[in-house]
Design an enzyme around this catalytic site. Structure first.
Site, PDB file in Angstrom:
ATOM      1  CD  GLU A  35      -2.721   1.366  -0.039  1.00 51.16           C
ATOM      2  OE1 GLU A  35      -3.094   0.411  -0.763  1.00 51.16           O
ATOM      3  OE2 GLU A  35      -2.928   2.562  -0.344  1.00 51.16           O
ATOM      4  CG  HIS A  37       5.692   0.193  -3.297  1.00 44.92           C
ATOM      5  ND1 HIS A  37       5.711  -1.024  -2.654  1.00 44.92           N
ATOM      6  CD2 HIS A  37       6.988   0.602  -3.363  1.00 44.92           C
ATOM      7  CE1 HIS A  37       6.959  -1.343  -2.362  1.00 44.92           C
ATOM      8  NE2 HIS A  37       7.751  -0.368  -2.765  1.00 44.92           N
ATOM      9  N   GLY A 147       9.191   7.718  -1.468  1.00 47.88           N
ATOM     10  CA  GLY A 147       8.533   7.542  -0.166  1.00 47.88           C
ATOM     11  C   GLY A 147       9.322   8.193   0.958  1.00 47.88           C
ATOM     12  CE  LYS A 149      10.051   1.639   4.433  1.00 48.79           C
ATOM     13  NZ  LYS A 149      11.477   1.259   4.559  1.00 48.79           N
ATOM     14  CB  SER A 186       9.317  -5.048   0.050  1.00 46.51           C
ATOM     15  OG  SER A 186       8.706  -4.085  -0.771  1.00 46.51           O
TER      16      SER A 186
END
Ligand code: PAF
Length: 290
Positions: A35, A37, A147, A149, A186
């Site tokens: 989610e 990505h 992202g 993160k 992932s």
């Protein structure tokens, strides 16, 4: 949706789209989409006419002892997800296509890549900036979404784009979290059920840092010490780093007196997880400024 595997074909598609006056939005990924990505893909779609997502597990950003071989891959599933989202092209080149025999040209951002993850993953960011440059030259995007993160990566890419006058607008999308706060990644698939429970210590440590700053704590040693205490509650956890750095040079600061990046990398068993938060001195969470 088209699947393109050759750089030349990708460039030809991009040239056609650009000739038609349309904007290309791009999300580079290493696949095994989650989610997090997909939220970046939605951001790209919202600001462009055509969307390209690349899926390429980039060998040159993994160290020799790292997880390149076991990194999760499922191209068919990824393609299905991207088709459902209305993506125009999945660009999935092979390693040989990206790094043909004799490849020896790299892009290196200095300074920003030395601390945080860069201190523990030598060569990692050189691999990232090199592949992102190559992907930009293949996809020719107007806009590229990364992202939050991977905050250090986003800072490094932003610097590279500025320094090399790349004509690409960089957008950084928010971190998407599981209901218990664990940042989607992932690599979360490597965790055993017991490790998965323990992995929440990263986010809990960040929340504690925020809470301390909200309460007026400015001493980063105190804040980092409290964060370490929370991480130690997980028996399988081993801290790689917990740092509070400025958002210009990514250097540790002794006191919080402006915007800072609170970042940590923690091993849970054999899985390395990272997370971060950008906050101001009052502990208010900030968006990534480009
Ligand atoms: O963030 C990632 O998934 C990778 O580092 C990237 C940007 C796709 C480059 O390989």
């Amino acid at each position: 949706m088209k699947l393109i595997e050759r750089v030349r074909d990708m460039q030809a598609w991009a040239d056609d789209v650009r000739a038609g006056g349309e904007r290309i939005g791009f999300v580079p990924t290493m696949g095994y989409l989650h989610e997090g990505h997909l939220s970046l893909v939605r951001l790209a779609k919202g600001s462009s006419d055509r969307t390209v997502v690349s899926i390429f597990v980039n060998p040159i950003q993994f160290g020799p002892q790292e997880d390149y071989n076991r990194y999760p891959r499922d191209l068919d599933r990824d393609i299905g997800l991207l088709r459902d989202l209305g993506v125009d092209v999945t660009f999935a080149p092979s390693v040989g296509e990206m790094y043909p025999e004799g490849f020896c040209t790299y892009v290196d951002v200095e300074g920003l890549t030395e601390g945080l993850c860069g201190a523990y993953r030598p060569g990692h960011f050189r691999g990232v900036t090199t592949v992102v440059t190559k992907l930009f030259l293949a996809v020719k995007p107007h806009l590229a979404v990364f992202g939050r993160k991977d905050a250090q990566q986003a800072f490094v890419i932003r610097r590279m784009v500025r320094d090399l006058n790349m004509d690409v607008e960089v957008v950084v999308g928010p971190t998407v979290r599981e209901v218990d706060g664990l940042a989607m990644s992932s690599r979360n698939t490597y965790l055993s059920p017991e490790e998965r429970k323990q992995a929440t210590v990263l986010y809990r440590a960040l929340l504690r840092a925020k809470e301390l700053m909200e309460g007026g704590e400015r001493d980063t040693k105190v804040i980092v010490g409290e964060m370490e205490g929370i991480v130690r509650e997980a028996p399988s956890a081993r801290v790689e780093y917990i740092e509070i750095v400025d958002t210009e040079k990514l250097k540790p600061v002794p006191f919080v007196d402006g915007e800072v990046l609170v970042a940590l990398a923690v091993w849970i068993g054999n899985t390395r997880l990272i997370d971060n938060m950008i906050v101001d001195a009052r502990g208010d969470e900030l968006n990534f400024q480009i």
